[in-house]
Design a protein around this motif. Structure first.
Motif, PDB file in Angstrom:
ATOM      1  N   PHE A 155       0.816  -1.224   0.000  1.00 16.69           N
ATOM      2  CA  PHE A 155       0.000   0.000   0.000  1.00 16.69           C
ATOM      3  C   PHE A 155       0.850   1.275   0.000  1.00 16.69           C
ATOM      4  CE2 PHE A 155      -2.989  -3.267   0.941  1.00 16.69           C
ATOM      5  CZ  PHE A 155      -4.177  -2.819   0.387  1.00 16.69           C
ATOM      6  N   ASP A 156       2.180   1.111  -0.005  1.00 14.24           N
ATOM      7  CA  ASP A 156       3.104   2.247  -0.065  1.00 14.24           C
ATOM      8  C   ASP A 156       2.841   3.262   1.049  1.00 14.24           C
ATOM      9  OD1 ASP A 156       5.197   3.738  -0.961  1.00 14.24           O
ATOM     10  OD2 ASP A 156       4.256   4.405  -2.830  1.00 14.24           O
ATOM     11  N   VAL A 157       2.825   2.755   2.271  1.00 18.63           N
ATOM     12  CA  VAL A 157       2.624   3.585   3.464  1.00 18.63           C
ATOM     13  C   VAL A 157       3.721   3.256   4.479  1.00 18.63           C
ATOM     14  CG1 VAL A 157       0.112   3.801   3.210  1.00 18.63           C
ATOM     15  CG2 VAL A 157       1.064   1.856   4.482  1.00 18.63           C
ATOM     16  N   SER A 158       3.824   4.073   5.521  1.00 23.20           N
ATOM     17  CA  SER A 158       4.824   3.797   6.552  1.00 23.20           C
ATOM     18  C   SER A 158       4.427   2.551   7.337  1.00 23.20           C
ATOM     19  CB  SER A 158       4.952   4.984   7.503  1.00 23.20           C
ATOM     20  OG  SER A 158       3.831   5.015   8.378  1.00 23.20           O
ATOM     21  N   ILE A 159       5.406   1.971   7.982  1.00 23.95           N
ATOM     22  CA  ILE A 159       5.159   0.754   8.746  1.00 23.95           C
ATOM     23  C   ILE A 159       4.191   1.039   9.917  1.00 23.95           C
ATOM     24  CG2 ILE A 159       7.181   0.964  10.298  1.00 23.95           C
ATOM     25  CD1 ILE A 159       6.269  -2.226   8.528  1.00 23.95           C
ATOM     26  N   GLN A 160       4.306   2.229  10.506  1.00 22.01           N
ATOM     27  CA  GLN A 160       3.425   2.565  11.630  1.00 22.01           C
ATOM     28  C   GLN A 160       1.971   2.735  11.148  1.00 22.01           C
ATOM     29  OE1 GLN A 160       4.887   5.588  14.358  1.00 22.01           O
ATOM     30  NE2 GLN A 160       7.005   5.093  13.902  1.00 22.01           N
ATOM     31  N   ALA A 161       1.804   3.366   9.998  1.00 18.30           N
ATOM     32  CA  ALA A 161       0.456   3.550   9.452  1.00 18.30           C
ATOM     33  C   ALA A 161      -0.167   2.196   9.100  1.00 18.30           C
ATOM     34  CB  ALA A 161       0.503   4.448   8.218  1.00 18.30           C
ATOM     35  N   ALA A 162       0.630   1.326   8.479  1.00 18.20           N
ATOM     36  CA  ALA A 162       0.122  -0.006   8.118  1.00 18.20           C
ATOM     37  C   ALA A 162      -0.253  -0.798   9.362  1.00 18.20           C
ATOM     38  CB  ALA A 162       1.163  -0.761   7.297  1.00 18.20           C
ATOM     39  N   ALA A 163       0.566  -0.685  10.405  1.00 15.96           N
ATOM     40  CA  ALA A 163       0.319  -1.451  11.633  1.00 15.96           C
ATOM     41  C   ALA A 163      -0.986  -1.020  12.297  1.00 15.96           C
ATOM     42  CB  ALA A 163       1.492  -1.277  12.596  1.00 15.96           C
ATOM     43  N   LEU A 164      -1.208   0.291  12.371  1.00 17.26           N
ATOM     44  CA  LEU A 164      -2.428   0.800  13.006  1.00 17.26           C
ATOM     45  C   LEU A 164      -3.675   0.379  12.228  1.00 17.26           C
ATOM     46  CD1 LEU A 164      -1.227   4.314  14.128  1.00 17.26           C
ATOM     47  CD2 LEU A 164      -2.342   2.633  15.607  1.00 17.26           C
ATOM     48  N   ARG A 165      -3.578   0.434  10.909  1.00 13.73           N
ATOM     49  CA  ARG A 165      -4.723   0.046  10.080  1.00 13.73           C
ATOM     50  C   ARG A 165      -4.940  -1.463  10.158  1.00 13.73           C
ATOM     51  NH1 ARG A 165      -8.591  -1.234   7.842  1.00 13.73           N
ATOM     52  NH2 ARG A 165      -9.425  -0.688   5.804  1.00 13.73           N
ATOM     53  N   TYR A 166      -3.827  -2.212  10.216  1.00 15.97           N
ATOM     54  CA  TYR A 166      -3.895  -3.671  10.234  1.00 15.97           C
ATOM     55  C   TYR A 166      -4.622  -4.198  11.481  1.00 15.97           C
ATOM     56  CZ  TYR A 166      -2.301  -8.524  10.371  1.00 15.97           C
ATOM     57  OH  TYR A 166      -2.247  -9.884  10.437  1.00 15.97           O
ATOM     58  N   VAL A 167      -4.301  -3.644  12.655  1.00 17.85           N
ATOM     59  CA  VAL A 167      -4.921  -4.178  13.874  1.00 17.85           C
ATOM     60  C   VAL A 167      -6.438  -3.942  13.894  1.00 17.85           C
ATOM     61  CG1 VAL A 167      -2.816  -4.130  15.271  1.00 17.85           C
ATOM     62  CG2 VAL A 167      -4.364  -2.175  15.343  1.00 17.85           C
ATOM     63  N   SER A 171       8.302  -8.535  17.815  1.00 19.51           N
ATOM     64  CA  SER A 171       8.873  -7.189  17.771  1.00 19.51           C
ATOM     65  C   SER A 171       9.871  -7.084  16.630  1.00 19.51           C
ATOM     66  CB  SER A 171       9.595  -6.863  19.084  1.00 19.51           C
ATOM     67  OG  SER A 171       8.683  -6.874  20.154  1.00 19.51           O
ATOM     68  N   MET A 172       9.901  -5.906  16.025  1.00 20.04           N
ATOM     69  CA  MET A 172      10.815  -5.661  14.929  1.00 20.04           C
ATOM     70  C   MET A 172      11.289  -4.213  14.992  1.00 20.04           C
ATOM     71  SD  MET A 172       9.810  -6.738  11.083  1.00 20.04           S
ATOM     72  CE  MET A 172      10.296  -8.319  10.502  1.00 20.04           C
ATOM     73  N   GLY A 173      12.564  -3.994  14.666  1.00 21.71           N
ATOM     74  CA  GLY A 173      13.114  -2.637  14.684  1.00 21.71           C
ATOM     75  C   GLY A 173      13.104  -2.025  13.290  1.00 21.71           C
ATOM     76  N   PHE A 174      12.885  -0.709  13.225  1.00 23.88           N
ATOM     77  CA  PHE A 174      12.840   0.007  11.941  1.00 23.88           C
ATOM     78  C   PHE A 174      13.555   1.345  12.079  1.00 23.88           C
ATOM     79  CE2 PHE A 174       9.040  -2.590  12.326  1.00 23.88           C
ATOM     80  CZ  PHE A 174       9.026  -3.277  11.128  1.00 23.88           C
ATOM     81  N   GLY A 175      13.992   1.891  10.955  1.00 27.30           N
ATOM     82  CA  GLY A 175      14.611   3.213  10.955  1.00 27.30           C
ATOM     83  C   GLY A 175      16.030   3.158  11.500  1.00 27.30           C
ATOM     84  N   SER A 176      16.706   4.314  11.475  1.00 28.11           N
ATOM     85  CA  SER A 176      18.087   4.318  11.944  1.00 28.11           C
ATOM     86  C   SER A 176      18.358   5.509  12.857  1.00 28.11           C
ATOM     87  CB  SER A 176      19.038   4.346  10.745  1.00 28.11           C
ATOM     88  OG  SER A 176      18.732   5.464   9.944  1.00 28.11           O
ATOM     89  N   SER A 177      19.458   5.443  13.543  1.00 26.77           N
ATOM     90  CA  SER A 177      19.950   6.426  14.534  1.00 26.77           C
ATOM     91  C   SER A 177      18.819   6.962  15.419  1.00 26.77           C
ATOM     92  CB  SER A 177      20.750   7.537  13.849  1.00 26.77           C
ATOM     93  OG  SER A 177      19.955   8.240  12.909  1.00 26.77           O
ATOM     94  N   ASN A 178      18.610   8.272  15.457  1.00 26.52           N
ATOM     95  CA  ASN A 178      17.622   8.845  16.386  1.00 26.52           C
ATOM     96  C   ASN A 178      16.188   8.474  16.051  1.00 26.52           C
ATOM     97  OD1 ASN A 178      19.497  10.058  17.980  1.00 26.52           O
ATOM     98  ND2 ASN A 178      19.362  12.067  16.976  1.00 26.52           N
ATOM     99  N   ASN A 179      15.968   8.058  14.801  1.00 29.53           N
ATOM    100  CA  ASN A 179      14.609   7.688  14.395  1.00 29.53           C
ATOM    101  C   ASN A 179      14.338   6.193  14.537  1.00 29.53           C
ATOM    102  OD1 ASN A 179      13.856  10.333  13.643  1.00 29.53           O
ATOM    103  ND2 ASN A 179      15.034  10.103  11.752  1.00 29.53           N
ATOM    104  N   ARG A 180      15.286   5.479  15.114  1.00 28.31           N
ATOM    105  CA  ARG A 180      15.104   4.045  15.275  1.00 28.31           C
ATOM    106  C   ARG A 180      13.958   3.778  16.262  1.00 28.31           C
ATOM    107  NH1 ARG A 180      16.393  -0.769  12.842  1.00 28.31           N
ATOM    108  NH2 ARG A 180      16.695  -2.442  14.352  1.00 28.31           N
ATOM    109  N   PHE A 181      13.064   2.853  15.912  1.00 25.52           N
ATOM    110  CA  PHE A 181      11.975   2.496  16.823  1.00 25.52           C
ATOM    111  C   PHE A 181      11.675   1.009  16.687  1.00 25.52           C
ATOM    112  CE2 PHE A 181      10.020   3.674  12.805  1.00 25.52           C
ATOM    113  CZ  PHE A 181       9.035   2.717  12.616  1.00 25.52           C
ATOM    114  N   VAL A 182      11.003   0.490  17.705  1.00 20.46           N
ATOM    115  CA  VAL A 182      10.582  -0.917  17.677  1.00 20.46           C
ATOM    116  C   VAL A 182       9.066  -0.956  17.656  1.00 20.46           C
ATOM    117  CG1 VAL A 182      10.527  -3.104  18.970  1.00 20.46           C
ATOM    118  CG2 VAL A 182      12.625  -1.721  18.911  1.00 20.46           C
ATOM    119  N   LEU A 183       8.543  -1.781  16.787  1.00 23.60           N
ATOM    120  CA  LEU A 183       7.101  -1.983  16.744  1.00 23.60           C
ATOM    121  C   LEU A 183       6.817  -3.390  17.265  1.00 23.60           C
ATOM    122  CD1 LEU A 183       5.009   0.020  15.772  1.00 23.60           C
ATOM    123  CD2 LEU A 183       5.004  -1.135  13.563  1.00 23.60           C
ATOM    124  N   SER A 184       5.894  -3.492  18.209  1.00 21.12           N
ATOM    125  CA  SER A 184       5.567  -4.793  18.794  1.00 21.12           C
ATOM    126  C   SER A 184       4.080  -5.070  18.661  1.00 21.12           C
ATOM    127  CB  SER A 184       5.939  -4.827  20.279  1.00 21.12           C
ATOM    128  OG  SER A 184       7.289  -4.496  20.455  1.00 21.12           O
TER     129      SER A 184
END
Ligand code: ZN
Length: 263
Positions: free
Chosen positions: A140-152, A235-248
């Motif tokens: 769907f060419d969206v961010s991982i956070q947007a996809a996750a919120l819509r998915y749940v 859980s999976m990690g995404f992004g790099s340096s200061n923007n690194r986050f984990v989605l669980s």
């Protein structure tokens, strides 16, 4: 009468436009709804709506943002352009109106880029897992956070989505909750299930996910502030340096014990 997001999308005659082409061509949708142009520009925020007063408008998106972010900003500004008083009137009167409007626009944007029934059909073909969310973000060419919120939203079993980042707090620099979303709390309208933002997560699988690029699965008890739950989590990690986050993606395994009653 308050419209649901889907009723609003249907009333705009958008369903066919959205579902006929995946990933959604969001600029085409903007033009279908009266935009003269979508322009990438050096602006302060993520997006900006410039109404012309005759129902037509232009949208600016931040040229420094990622493509997925620009697509979402465009969808969010479309929501502002088509929003009317019916859409948010009476919606949680306790909330500040501005916050309520922004939340509505975020949700509307998510349903423009990940429309029903196409998104739901894709989601239902897949196992409830982080890997499915990664696939859906790609399709769907969206961010991982947007996809996750819509998915749940499409899952029938109760689950909790947690986004965490390393942040400095009273107990030091730790992996802490940036935001969380509980389908269980939503279903039961139970605000007691509130998970505190900034709460540190002493969860090994989440920390390993932060430091590596591999999917981590865990069956440990999870401390969520005032309560601890038994859960299966991925859980999976995404992004790099200061923007690194984990989605669980967290599935409570023993629902009875999670109901801590506070009398
Ligand atoms: Zn907005």
């Amino acid at each position: 009468m308050v419209h649901t997001i889907q009723e609003k999308i249907d009333s705009l005659g958008l369903s066919r436009v959205l579902n006929s082409n995946i990933p959604v061509d969001i600029e085409k949708v903007a033009k279908f709804l009266g935009a003269d142009a979508v322009v990438r520009a050096d602006i302060e925020g993520a997006g900006m709506l410039l109404p012309r007063g005759d129902g037509r408008f232009a949208i600016l998106v931040n040229s420094r943002d990622s493509r997925a972010r620009q697509r979402f900003s465009c969808a969010h500004e479309i929501a502002h352009a088509v929003l009317d008083s019916h859409d948010i009137a009476n919606r949680s009167s306790l909330e500040q109106p501005k916050r309520s409007i922004e939340r509505y626009c975020e949700k509307f944007a998510s349903h423009l880029l990940m429309p029903a029934p196409a998104f739901d059909a894709y989601a239902q073909q897949r196992m409830a897992s982080m890997n499915s969310i990664v696939d859906l973000a790609d399709v769907f060419d969206v961010s991982i956070q947007a996809a996750a919120l819509r998915y749940v939203e499409t899952l029938s079993e109760p689950c909790i989505l947690i986004c965490s980042q390393f942040q400095l707090g009273r107990t030091g620099n730790r992996l802490r909750i940036k935001w969380s979303y509980e389908t269980l709390a939503r279903a039961e309208h139970n605000s007691k299930h509130f998970i505190p933002k900034g709460k540190s997560l002493k969860n090994q699988a989440m920390e390993v996910a932060y430091w590596t690029n591999s999917l981590q699965k865990s069956n440990d008890a999870l401390d969520l502030g005032y309560r601890s739950i038994d859960a299966y989590s991925e859980s999976m990690g995404f992004g790099s340096s200061n923007n690194r986050f984990v989605l669980s993606l967290v599935f409570p395994t023993n629902r009875g014990s999670t109901m801590v009653s506070e009398s």
